[in-house]
Design a protein around this motif. Structure first.
Motif, mmCIF file in Angstrom:
data_model
loop_
_atom_site.group_PDB
_atom_site.id
_atom_site.type_symbol
_atom_site.label_atom_id
_atom_site.label_comp_id
_atom_site.label_asym_id
_atom_site.label_seq_id
_atom_site.Cartn_x
_atom_site.Cartn_y
_atom_site.Cartn_z
ATOM 1 N N ALA A 169 -20.552 33.703 12.387
ATOM 2 C CA ALA A 169 -19.364 33.119 11.764
ATOM 3 C C ALA A 169 -18.116 33.989 11.945
ATOM 4 N N ASP A 170 -18.272 35.301 11.979
ATOM 5 C CA ASP A 170 -17.104 36.182 12.115
ATOM 6 C C ASP A 170 -16.383 35.998 13.441
ATOM 7 N N GLN A 171 -17.021 35.358 14.402
ATOM 8 C CA GLN A 171 -16.376 35.115 15.692
ATOM 9 C C GLN A 171 -15.471 33.892 15.661
ATOM 10 N N LEU A 172 -15.538 33.109 14.587
ATOM 11 C CA LEU A 172 -14.722 31.903 14.477
ATOM 12 C C LEU A 172 -13.314 32.268 14.005
ATOM 13 N N TRP A 173 -12.312 31.676 14.652
ATOM 14 C CA TRP A 173 -10.922 31.991 14.350
ATOM 15 C C TRP A 173 -10.583 31.724 12.883
ATOM 16 N N GLY A 174 -11.013 30.592 12.362
ATOM 17 C CA GLY A 174 -10.713 30.250 10.971
ATOM 18 C C GLY A 174 -11.281 31.265 9.995
ATOM 19 N N ILE A 175 -12.483 31.740 10.253
ATOM 20 C CA ILE A 175 -13.106 32.745 9.375
ATOM 21 C C ILE A 175 -12.365 34.069 9.487
ATOM 22 N N GLN A 176 -11.950 34.436 10.687
ATOM 23 C CA GLN A 176 -11.164 35.664 10.852
ATOM 24 C C GLN A 176 -9.849 35.572 10.080
ATOM 25 N N THR A 177 -9.184 34.427 10.167
ATOM 26 C CA THR A 177 -7.925 34.228 9.450
ATOM 27 C C THR A 177 -8.162 34.265 7.945
ATOM 28 N N LEU A 178 -9.214 33.616 7.494
ATOM 29 C CA LEU A 178 -9.537 33.609 6.074
ATOM 30 C C LEU A 178 -9.819 35.025 5.574
ATOM 31 N N ARG A 179 -10.566 35.799 6.334
ATOM 32 C CA ARG A 179 -10.841 37.185 5.932
ATOM 33 C C ARG A 179 -9.544 37.990 5.814
ATOM 34 N N SER A 180 -8.622 37.755 6.715
ATOM 35 C CA SER A 180 -7.322 38.423 6.654
ATOM 36 C C SER A 180 -6.575 38.028 5.380
ATOM 37 N N GLN A 181 -6.602 36.737 5.069
ATOM 38 C CA GLN A 181 -5.939 36.258 3.850
ATOM 39 C C GLN A 181 -6.612 36.821 2.595
ATOM 40 N N LEU A 182 -7.933 36.934 2.628
ATOM 41 C CA LEU A 182 -8.652 37.521 1.498
ATOM 42 C C LEU A 182 -8.263 38.985 1.311
ATOM 43 N N SER A 183 -8.163 39.716 2.405
ATOM 44 C CA SER A 183 -7.755 41.128 2.319
ATOM 45 C C SER A 183 -6.400 41.250 1.652
ATOM 46 N N PHE A 184 -5.460 40.390 2.058
ATOM 47 C CA PHE A 184 -4.130 40.420 1.451
ATOM 48 C C PHE A 184 -4.212 40.104 -0.040
ATOM 49 N N ALA A 185 -4.999 39.094 -0.399
ATOM 50 C CA ALA A 185 -5.122 38.706 -1.811
ATOM 51 C C ALA A 185 -5.703 39.843 -2.652
ATOM 52 N N PHE A 186 -6.667 40.578 -2.106
ATOM 53 C CA PHE A 186 -7.259 41.669 -2.868
ATOM 54 C C PHE A 186 -6.341 42.890 -2.917
ATOM 55 N N GLN A 187 -5.506 43.064 -1.900
ATOM 56 C CA GLN A 187 -4.541 44.170 -1.908
ATOM 57 C C GLN A 187 -3.388 43.881 -2.853
ATOM 58 N N THR A 188 -3.023 42.612 -2.995
ATOM 59 C CA THR A 188 -1.908 42.221 -3.858
ATOM 60 C C THR A 188 -2.336 41.060 -4.757
ATOM 61 N N PRO A 189 -3.223 41.332 -5.711
ATOM 62 C CA PRO A 189 -3.712 40.239 -6.569
ATOM 63 C C PRO A 189 -2.603 39.575 -7.382
ATOM 64 N N SER A 190 -1.491 40.264 -7.556
ATOM 65 C CA SER A 190 -0.376 39.650 -8.286
ATOM 66 C C SER A 190 0.168 38.435 -7.549
ATOM 67 N N SER A 191 -0.107 38.335 -6.245
ATOM 68 C CA SER A 191 0.353 37.176 -5.482
ATOM 69 C C SER A 191 -0.330 35.888 -5.950
ATOM 70 N N LEU A 192 -1.460 36.020 -6.630
ATOM 71 C CA LEU A 192 -2.220 34.844 -7.057
ATOM 72 C C LEU A 192 -1.614 34.156 -8.276
ATOM 73 N N VAL A 193 -0.571 34.738 -8.859
ATOM 74 C CA VAL A 193 0.090 34.069 -9.981
ATOM 75 C C VAL A 193 1.102 33.041 -9.486
ATOM 76 N N GLU A 194 1.383 33.052 -8.190
ATOM 77 C CA GLU A 194 2.306 32.077 -7.600
ATOM 78 C C GLU A 194 1.511 30.853 -7.152
ATOM 79 N N PRO A 195 1.887 29.675 -7.626
ATOM 80 C CA PRO A 195 1.130 28.469 -7.293
ATOM 81 C C PRO A 195 1.018 28.213 -5.790
ATOM 82 N N LEU A 196 2.103 28.367 -5.061
ATOM 83 C CA LEU A 196 2.040 28.072 -3.633
ATOM 84 C C LEU A 196 1.170 29.062 -2.879
ATOM 85 N N ASN A 197 1.068 30.288 -3.361
ATOM 86 C CA ASN A 197 0.160 31.248 -2.735
ATOM 87 C C ASN A 197 -1.289 30.784 -2.906
#
Length: 143
Positions: A37-65
């Motif tokens: 699964a890690d070879q799939l582009w969508g999963i790679q993108t999702l993992r990147s987005q997850l990393s950002f969310a965990f680095q900046t959890p305050s971003s999760l208070v914004e509805p559009l985020n």
């Protein structure tokens, strides 16, 4: 009234969404150990987005985020499901991998549906500040 507009309610309470993201990360790790699964582009993108969310959890208070991350999540899971999670890893190295992959994928689909449903409810509520489990008051709508 202005304060309600500047801080609209999120599709999910931020801590609830963060817990779902932690479970998502764990399920992706399980599936990655059993599949390609890690070879799939969508999963790679999702993992990147997850990393950002965990680095900046305050971003999760914004509805559009939350909505954007949920959309990325849904796209990645749909792509992975269509691609059969990139195929199973070698049977000899992982005894019974399809059973483990099926179990993890089933939970992942369930979690994805829950998040998608929450975003849908939030959107149908007009992104209002009303609680998600409460229907908007039709009398409060402008005529």
């Amino acid at each position: 009234m202005e304060a309600a507009r500047s801080h609209p309610q999120t599709p999910l309470p931020p801590l609830h969404f963060l817990r779902a993201l932690k479970e998502l990360r764990s399920l992706l790790s399980e599936l990655s150990s059993l599949t390609h699964a890690d070879q799939l582009w969508g999963i790679q993108t999702l993992r990147s987005q997850l990393s950002f969310a965990f680095q900046t959890p305050s971003s999760l208070v914004e509805p559009l985020n939350q909505v954007d991350l949920a959309a990325c999540w849904l796209d990645a899971i749909c792509e992975a499901a269509e691609a059969g999670w990139g195929g199973l890893r070698g049977q000899a190295a992982f005894p019974g991998p399809s059973r483990g992959a099926d179990r993890s994928a089933a939970r992942l689909y369930e979690l994805t549906a829950d998040i998608s449903d929450a975003v849908g409810v939030w959107r149908r509520a007009g992104s209002s500040s009303a609680p998600l489990n409460q229907a908007p008051n039709p009398e409060a709508l402008p005529t």
